[in-house]
Scaffold this active site. Sequence first.
Site, PDB file in Angstrom:
ATOM      1  N   ARG A   1      23.450 -13.222  -1.531  1.00 39.91           N
ATOM      2  CA  ARG A   1      22.561 -14.028  -2.360  1.00 39.91           C
ATOM      3  C   ARG A   1      22.730 -13.583  -3.802  1.00 39.91           C
ATOM      4  O   ARG A   1      22.981 -12.408  -4.090  1.00 39.91           O
ATOM      5  CB  ARG A   1      21.086 -13.859  -1.934  1.00 39.91           C
ATOM      6  CG  ARG A   1      20.732 -14.513  -0.598  1.00 39.91           C
ATOM      7  CD  ARG A   1      20.822 -16.022  -0.683  1.00 39.91           C
ATOM      8  NE  ARG A   1      20.339 -16.694   0.518  1.00 39.91           N
ATOM      9  CZ  ARG A   1      21.089 -16.988   1.564  1.00 39.91           C
ATOM     10  NH1 ARG A   1      22.382 -16.635   1.566  1.00 39.91           N
ATOM     11  NH2 ARG A   1      20.583 -17.611   2.612  1.00 39.91           N
TER      12      ARG A   1
ATOM     13  N   GLU B   1      20.456 -21.996  -7.974  1.00 38.43           N
ATOM     14  CA  GLU B   1      21.488 -22.875  -7.430  1.00 38.43           C
ATOM     15  C   GLU B   1      21.044 -24.330  -7.519  1.00 38.43           C
ATOM     16  O   GLU B   1      19.978 -24.679  -7.016  1.00 38.43           O
ATOM     17  CB  GLU B   1      21.793 -22.475  -5.983  1.00 38.43           C
ATOM     18  CG  GLU B   1      22.395 -21.071  -5.884  1.00 38.43           C
ATOM     19  CD  GLU B   1      22.825 -20.708  -4.471  1.00 38.43           C
ATOM     20  OE1 GLU B   1      22.610 -21.520  -3.540  1.00 38.43           O
ATOM     21  OE2 GLU B   1      23.370 -19.611  -4.295  1.00 38.43           O
TER      22      GLU B   1
ATOM     23  N   HIS C   1      28.002 -22.266  -2.617  1.00 38.63           N
ATOM     24  CA  HIS C   1      27.242 -21.764  -1.461  1.00 38.63           C
ATOM     25  C   HIS C   1      27.688 -22.454  -0.165  1.00 38.63           C
ATOM     26  O   HIS C   1      26.899 -23.038   0.572  1.00 38.63           O
ATOM     27  CB  HIS C   1      25.741 -21.959  -1.672  1.00 38.63           C
ATOM     28  CG  HIS C   1      24.915 -21.022  -0.841  1.00 38.63           C
ATOM     29  ND1 HIS C   1      23.659 -20.595  -1.215  1.00 38.63           N
ATOM     30  CD2 HIS C   1      25.166 -20.406   0.363  1.00 38.63           C
ATOM     31  CE1 HIS C   1      23.171 -19.788  -0.290  1.00 38.63           C
ATOM     32  NE2 HIS C   1      24.067 -19.665   0.680  1.00 38.63           N
TER      33      HIS C   1
END
Length: 330
Positions: A239, A268, A287
Amino acid sequence: MTAPWQVLCLSPLGEDLVRGLFAHLDGAVEVTFPRTRDRAGLHAALSGGAEVVIGDFTGRLTMDAAAVAAAPRLAFVQIPAVGIDGIDVAGLAAGGVPLANAAGANARGVAEWAVGAAFALCRDLVWSDRAVRAGGWPQLDLLARGPREIHTQRVGIAGFGAVGAEAARLFAALGCAVSYWTRRPRPEAPATYRELDDLLATSDILVLALPLNDETRGLIGPDRLALLPANALLVNVARGGIAPDAAVLAALESGRLAGAALDVFEDEPPAADHPLRSHENVLLSPHVAGTTVQAQLAIVSVVRDNVVAAVEGRDVQNVVNGVDPHVRRR
């Protein structure tokens, strides 16, 4: 006759696909979806009697404290992912609501991404691609950047869950010397355990594979990044908040990091003008390290099996908030 279980799916999956997962239950389940993909739609759907919630893997509709409070009949939450950041874990536990994830379902995919990204950084593949596409032919320039063979690199893995363990196995198979750090050392691990600061000081390639929580947020900040050997490489499949964007950028600009492969970011998506987007030594990814066909099928299978188990009165698997895995209707 027992009323059907109310299953609310928050993930943006095809409605026919989701309903098809439970079609064999012969009316024991009624699947619904939020009318709108925003907070108002989420809360309205939860207050309408949702008992089982299939979470949103995009992170847009999170089961935070307000969402949990809006669901008086909530009995079980299944996250179609591994990470549970943003979810009111304590609130669900206090209410006796089991929270389960899809632990291990995408481990191979994420580990392969980490290895592939390390290859790309070692050989400057992204930099070379950009240069050639722009009309250049930078053979000598590439040599000056110091391309390296991956088997010569010391790999340090921070975090040794399913992803970290698989990544260690793959890097070791390539001939790398692999070390790891985790809060609970694994005597059976096929890698050398090191304390965190020692791990950083001896890692040419640092792979982050940790969950984000209060203990790991900012764990790999400026001081720890400064421990890395000169020209180290960073691969983050964990993360963004674990290694803050600003700290990573500063380490790149100082030369402490020769390159970084980032599948995750603090926010994000990052802002369109975020300096990491334009840094020539950064490999960027939205991601998706665990987004393979195989991983998605495995995650869907975990979700299906756990929801069916809940409805049929069997214990669910992969409960992460310490609650009894036997799901009880409210």
